[in-house]
Write a protein that holds these residues in place. Structure first.
Motif, PDB file in Angstrom:
ATOM      1  N   MET A 101       0.820  -1.216   0.000  1.00 27.97           N
ATOM      2  CA  MET A 101       0.000   0.000   0.000  1.00 27.97           C
ATOM      3  C   MET A 101       0.854   1.266   0.000  1.00 27.97           C
ATOM      4  N   PHE A 102       1.961   1.248   0.735  1.00 26.16           N
ATOM      5  CA  PHE A 102       2.833   2.425   0.710  1.00 26.16           C
ATOM      6  C   PHE A 102       3.534   2.558  -0.637  1.00 26.16           C
ATOM      7  N   GLU A 103       3.932   1.456  -1.233  1.00 28.08           N
ATOM      8  CA  GLU A 103       4.543   1.514  -2.563  1.00 28.08           C
ATOM      9  C   GLU A 103       3.546   2.036  -3.598  1.00 28.08           C
ATOM     10  N   ALA A 104       2.319   1.514  -3.565  1.00 24.88           N
ATOM     11  CA  ALA A 104       1.329   1.854  -4.583  1.00 24.88           C
ATOM     12  C   ALA A 104       0.791   3.273  -4.428  1.00 24.88           C
ATOM     13  N   ASN A 105       0.579   3.709  -3.180  1.00 20.94           N
ATOM     14  CA  ASN A 105      -0.093   4.986  -2.948  1.00 20.94           C
ATOM     15  C   ASN A 105       0.850   6.153  -2.678  1.00 20.94           C
ATOM     16  N   VAL A 106       1.994   5.890  -2.090  1.00 24.68           N
ATOM     17  CA  VAL A 106       2.889   6.969  -1.672  1.00 24.68           C
ATOM     18  C   VAL A 106       4.155   7.016  -2.532  1.00 24.68           C
ATOM     19  N   ILE A 107       4.912   5.939  -2.509  1.00 27.74           N
ATOM     20  CA  ILE A 107       6.154   5.913  -3.280  1.00 27.74           C
ATOM     21  C   ILE A 107       5.850   6.011  -4.774  1.00 27.74           C
ATOM     22  N   GLY A 108       4.784   5.351  -5.220  1.00 27.57           N
ATOM     23  CA  GLY A 108       4.391   5.441  -6.622  1.00 27.57           C
ATOM     24  C   GLY A 108       4.077   6.871  -7.025  1.00 27.57           C
ATOM     25  N   THR A 109       3.363   7.588  -6.177  1.00 28.60           N
ATOM     26  CA  THR A 109       3.050   8.988  -6.459  1.00 28.60           C
ATOM     27  C   THR A 109       4.321   9.830  -6.501  1.00 28.60           C
ATOM     28  N   LYS A 110       5.234   9.577  -5.569  1.00 28.77           N
ATOM     29  CA  LYS A 110       6.512  10.280  -5.577  1.00 28.77           C
ATOM     30  C   LYS A 110       7.278  10.010  -6.870  1.00 28.77           C
ATOM     31  N   ARG A 111       7.328   8.763  -7.309  1.00 27.49           N
ATOM     32  CA  ARG A 111       8.046   8.428  -8.539  1.00 27.49           C
ATOM     33  C   ARG A 111       7.445   9.154  -9.746  1.00 27.49           C
ATOM     34  N   VAL A 112       6.119   9.164  -9.832  1.00 28.99           N
ATOM     35  CA  VAL A 112       5.467   9.837 -10.957  1.00 28.99           C
ATOM     36  C   VAL A 112       5.772  11.328 -10.931  1.00 28.99           C
ATOM     37  N   LEU A 113       5.699  11.921  -9.763  1.00 31.78           N
ATOM     38  CA  LEU A 113       6.010  13.351  -9.661  1.00 31.78           C
ATOM     39  C   LEU A 113       7.449  13.642 -10.062  1.00 31.78           C
ATOM     40  N   ASP A 114       8.377  12.780  -9.669  1.00 30.23           N
ATOM     41  CA  ASP A 114       9.769  12.965 -10.063  1.00 30.23           C
ATOM     42  C   ASP A 114       9.895  13.015 -11.581  1.00 30.23           C
ATOM     43  N   ALA A 115       9.131  12.161 -12.259  1.00 32.18           N
ATOM     44  CA  ALA A 115       9.216  12.095 -13.717  1.00 32.18           C
ATOM     45  C   ALA A 115       8.482  13.238 -14.404  1.00 32.18           C
ATOM     46  N   VAL A 116       7.368  13.671 -13.820  1.00 33.93           N
ATOM     47  CA  VAL A 116       6.464  14.563 -14.544  1.00 33.93           C
ATOM     48  C   VAL A 116       6.598  16.035 -14.151  1.00 33.93           C
ATOM     49  N   LEU A 117       6.940  16.323 -12.891  1.00 39.85           N
ATOM     50  CA  LEU A 117       6.965  17.718 -12.451  1.00 39.85           C
ATOM     51  C   LEU A 117       7.869  18.599 -13.312  1.00 39.85           C
ATOM     52  N   PRO A 118       9.077  18.167 -13.673  1.00 41.79           N
ATOM     53  CA  PRO A 118       9.888  19.027 -14.555  1.00 41.79           C
ATOM     54  C   PRO A 118       9.205  19.317 -15.892  1.00 41.79           C
ATOM     55  N   LEU A 119       8.435  18.356 -16.382  1.00 45.43           N
ATOM     56  CA  LEU A 119       7.721  18.540 -17.652  1.00 45.43           C
ATOM     57  C   LEU A 119       6.579  19.543 -17.494  1.00 45.43           C
ATOM     58  N   LEU A 120       5.915  19.495 -16.352  1.00 43.63           N
ATOM     59  CA  LEU A 120       4.836  20.449 -16.096  1.00 43.63           C
ATOM     60  C   LEU A 120       5.400  21.853 -15.971  1.00 43.63           C
ATOM     61  N   ARG A 121       6.522  21.980 -15.305  1.00 40.72           N
ATOM     62  CA  ARG A 121       7.165  23.290 -15.200  1.00 40.72           C
ATOM     63  C   ARG A 121       7.530  23.831 -16.581  1.00 40.72           C
ATOM     64  N   ALA A 122       8.058  22.960 -17.418  1.00 39.70           N
ATOM     65  CA  ALA A 122       8.425  23.387 -18.765  1.00 39.70           C
ATOM     66  C   ALA A 122       7.203  23.829 -19.563  1.00 39.70           C
ATOM     67  N   SER A 123       6.060  23.196 -19.313  1.00 43.06           N
ATOM     68  CA  SER A 123       4.849  23.523 -20.080  1.00 43.06           C
ATOM     69  C   SER A 123       4.319  24.915 -19.784  1.00 43.06           C
ATOM     70  N   THR A 124       4.749  25.509 -18.655  1.00 42.21           N
ATOM     71  CA  THR A 124       4.256  26.838 -18.292  1.00 42.21           C
ATOM     72  C   THR A 124       5.132  27.956 -18.854  1.00 42.21           C
ATOM     73  N   ALA A 125       6.149  27.609 -19.627  1.00 47.35           N
ATOM     74  CA  ALA A 125       7.068  28.624 -20.153  1.00 47.35           C
ATOM     75  C   ALA A 125       6.376  29.617 -21.083  1.00 47.35           C
ATOM     76  N   ASP A 126       5.249  29.186 -21.683  1.00 42.88           N
ATOM     77  CA  ASP A 126       4.524  30.080 -22.598  1.00 42.88           C
ATOM     78  C   ASP A 126       3.523  30.969 -21.879  1.00 42.88           C
ATOM     79  N   GLY A 127       3.537  30.906 -20.556  1.00 43.64           N
ATOM     80  CA  GLY A 127       2.628  31.751 -19.778  1.00 43.64           C
ATOM     81  C   GLY A 127       1.365  31.055 -19.331  1.00 43.64           C
ATOM     82  N   GLY A 128       1.213  29.755 -19.638  1.00 45.00           N
ATOM     83  CA  GLY A 128       0.015  29.034 -19.222  1.00 45.00           C
ATOM     84  C   GLY A 128       0.137  28.457 -17.829  1.00 45.00           C
ATOM     85  N   TYR A 129      -0.887  27.726 -17.436  1.00 46.15           N
ATOM     86  CA  TYR A 129      -0.919  27.048 -16.147  1.00 46.15           C
ATOM     87  C   TYR A 129      -0.777  25.546 -16.357  1.00 46.15           C
ATOM     88  N   ALA A 130      -0.252  24.876 -15.354  1.00 44.23           N
ATOM     89  CA  ALA A 130      -0.207  23.412 -15.325  1.00 44.23           C
ATOM     90  C   ALA A 130      -0.934  22.937 -14.075  1.00 44.23           C
TER      91      ALA A 130
END
Length: 258
Positions: A101-130
């Motif tokens: 349960m900790f792997e699926a709900n907590v660590i899994g969420t952390k792993r996804v954020l590690d992969a995706v957060l930099p991409l979301l930040r990059a998507s806001t370079a044009d002035g939009g929201y993520a």
């Protein structure tokens, strides 16, 4: 806002699949993520989404997912993947179930954020929201008998979300949590009770109109459709028949009249 491009995890069934379907119906681009390739392929053939096969509890699998995510260029993450195992008293629960349960709900969420957060930040370079939207549970804030491991895991996931919101202060990224109560899906309780269909079905027996995955997905996509500067930080969704995790009306709801 720029075109909405959402990564949706847990998309092979239940709430995740319903969100993917409703997001595509709204004209948004979706990268559907889950472990089961055959289900993702069927979903893609039906609704026209992109897919990435990934087990969020596995480091190598998430690394491969990160490449697919980067190519997709997301503006949003909808983190649905997770689950519960067991409903026994604490003394009778197993370490293996807690670890899962900790792997699926907590660590899994952390792993996804590690992969995706930099991409979301990059998507806001044009002035939009993520945006980041995470599905937790009412179990994150209200303990109940037999819920110990799931209560603990979802509480930890909620704290992760709350801290992320604080740490992204000043950036154009809204961080939102959706906490469902009783939702009937084809698999959640079945996984929780180790495949025992009788126990899984008994959870919902005689409950008038438990929530469906579509109900929750409709609320989630309605929130995601709001202007990017509008952050609905926390949303609790329950059926009328459920007033508390352990207070669920069995049988028909009664109209008392005026």
């Amino acid at each position: 806002m720029s075109e909405k491009r959402l990564i949706v995890t847990g998309a092979s069934s239940g709430i995740g699949e319903a969100v993917a379907r409703q997001a595509v119906a709204r004209g948004w681009q979706v990268l559907a993520v889950a472990r089961r390739a055959e289900r993702l392929e069927a979903l893609a053939a039906e609704i026209g989404c992109d897919v990435a096969v990934a087990d969020l509890t596995d480091e190598a699998s998430v690394a491969a997912f990160a490449e697919a995510a980067a190519a997709f260029r997301p503006t949003g993450l909808v983190q649905v993947a997770g689950g519960a195992k067991g409903a026994a008293p604490i003394a009778d629960t197993t370490i293996d179930d807690w670890r899962w349960m900790f792997e699926a709900n907590v660590i899994g969420t952390k792993r996804v954020l590690d992969a995706v957060l930099p991409l979301l930040r990059a998507s806001t370079a044009d002035g939009g929201y993520a945006e980041v939207m995470v599905v937790t549970s009412i179990a994150a804030t209200v303990p109940y008998t037999g819920g110990s491991g799931y209560n603990a895991a979802k509480s930890a996931e909620k704290q992760l979300v709350d801290v992320l919101r604080l740490e992204l202060a000043g950036e154009p990224i809204r961080v939102m949590e959706v906490a469902p109560g009783m939702v009937w899906t084809e698999e959640f309780s079945l996984v929780r009770f180790g495949g025992d269909k009788a126990k899984a079905d008994a959870v919902y027996q005689d409950v008038q109109d438990p929530l469906s995955a579509d109900d929750v997905a409709r609320v989630m996509t309605d929130i995601l459709a709001l202007p990017g500067h509008v952050s609905v930080d926390e949303t609790i969704i329950k059926p009328v028949a459920q007033t508390h995790p352990w207070i669920v009306t069995k049988g028909p709801l009664v109209a008392r009249g005026a």
